[in-house]
Design an enzyme around this catalytic site. Structure first.
Site, short mmCIF file in Angstrom:
data_model
loop_
_atom_site.label_atom_id
_atom_site.label_comp_id
_atom_site.label_asym_id
_atom_site.label_seq_id
_atom_site.Cartn_x
_atom_site.Cartn_y
_atom_site.Cartn_z
N ASP A 78 11.61 3.12 -2.76
CA ASP A 78 12.80 2.87 -1.95
C ASP A 78 13.57 1.64 -2.39
O ASP A 78 13.10 0.85 -3.22
CB ASP A 78 12.43 2.76 -0.46
CG ASP A 78 11.18 1.93 -0.22
OD1 ASP A 78 10.78 1.18 -1.13
OD2 ASP A 78 10.59 2.02 0.88
N ASN A 137 4.97 1.25 12.34
CA ASN A 137 5.27 2.46 13.10
C ASN A 137 4.90 3.74 12.33
O ASN A 137 5.32 4.84 12.70
CB ASN A 137 6.75 2.49 13.50
CG ASN A 137 7.67 2.51 12.27
OD1 ASN A 137 7.20 2.55 11.14
ND2 ASN A 137 8.97 2.48 12.51
C1 GLP Z 1 8.72 -1.66 3.93
C2 GLP Z 1 8.62 -0.72 2.73
C3 GLP Z 1 7.39 0.15 2.79
C4 GLP Z 1 6.17 -0.71 3.08
C5 GLP Z 1 6.35 -1.40 4.42
C6 GLP Z 1 5.17 -2.26 4.83
O1 GLP Z 1 9.24 -1.03 5.04
N1 GLP Z 1 9.77 0.12 2.63
O2 GLP Z 1 7.24 0.87 1.58
O3 GLP Z 1 5.02 0.07 3.08
O4 GLP Z 1 7.49 -2.23 4.32
O5 GLP Z 1 5.31 -3.55 4.34
P1 GLP Z 1 4.19 -4.65 4.35
O6 GLP Z 1 3.22 -4.26 3.30
O7 GLP Z 1 4.91 -5.93 4.01
O8 GLP Z 1 3.60 -4.66 5.71
#
Ligand code: GLP
Length: 247
Positions: A71, A140
């Site tokens: 993404d 979520n």
């Molecule tokens: C963002 C990314 C996801 C990721 C999520 C969790 O939303 N688009 O791909 O898995 O964050 O992030 P973190 O690992 O910082 O908790």
């Protein structure tokens, strides 16, 4: 209850990261021109660090590897410190011997977003498809930026982020107004087409999402629950993230 997913529970974040790096490196050892699907976020940082170490010590070679990231924020330039382009470059790509032309991320600045998304899908297909997809997970249950909703996108597209995700992401921006409200994300169908998937989660904050991923019903309200439909998923968790899984 029968669980179809393989679940590896590690003592802490560090050993979780090491396990994940070993799986990625193992995949690259088995197939030098592996196509990796990659994730951003704080969770895979330790894994990238370990992969960089393995590269530096001659244990793994990325010269034939191709990558497709999940993404990117909409309208955030690639040199913005919070863009996923910047994140990947700083935390992984610039430290290893991957070729620039083998790195792919969706372009959130593209003039024609629909065309960009279509080309991204085509590029994944032309590469032979994702061999190993690395995933994080949102609190979520979102994966990539596929947010809980009435329905999920199959293909790469532009999506609205939920209030919850915008709030969680705001920790990286200086004000709420600066947090992007939209993003380009690879769709659920594309994620589920990967041959193997590993999902990393660490900390108490992810425990509920992990419980719902593993033990809950398959529902668009928890996008990660769709992983139950995939034949080769491995969750790599630390103890806190695994704490609500019931037998
Ligand atoms: C963002 C990314 C996801 C990721 C999520 C969790 O939303 N688009 O791909 O898995 O964050 O992030 P973190 O690992 O910082 O908790």
């Amino acid at each position: 209850m029968v669980k179809l997913m393989r679940i590896i529970v590690e003592e802490d974040y560090q050993s979780m990261s090491k396990k994940a790096a070993l799986l990625v490196a193992g995949q690259v050892l088995l197939k030098a021109d592996t196509v990796l699907g990659l994730a951003t976020g704080s969770t895979p940082l330790g894994m990238y660090k370990e992969l960089v170490r393995m590269y530096q010590e001659g244990e793994v070679d990325f010269s034939a590897v191709k990558t497709f990231n999940l993404d990117e924020y909409y309208l955030l330039p690639p040199d913005d410190l919070q863009s996923y382009h910047y994140f990947m470059q700083e935390n992984f790509f610039k430290h290893i011997n991957i070729r620039a032309e083998n790195i792919h991320l969706p372009d959130g600045m593209a003039a024609d977003i629909e065309e960009e998304c279509m080309q991204y899908e085509k590029a994944i297909e032309a590469s032979g498809g994702i061999d190993l997809q690395v995933l994080g997970i949102g609190e979520n249950g979102h994966i990539g930026f596929n947010e809980p909703a009435e329905s999920l996108n199959v293909y790469t597209g532009l999506v609205n982020l939920t209030e919850e995700t915008i709030k969680v992401n705001s920790r990286f921006f200086s004000s709420m107004e600066e947090v992007p409200q939209k993003a380009l994300t690879v769709g659920m169908g594309t994620i589920l087409k990967a041959r193997r998937i590993i999902l990393l989660a660490s900390g108490e904050k992810k425990a509920k999402a992990i419980r719902d991923t593993v033990c809950g019903q398959v529902t668009t309200q928890v996008p990660s629950s769709f992983l139950q439909l995939h034949p080769d998923v491995t969750l790599i968790l630390d103890q806190a993230a695994a704490s609500l899984i019931v037998d």
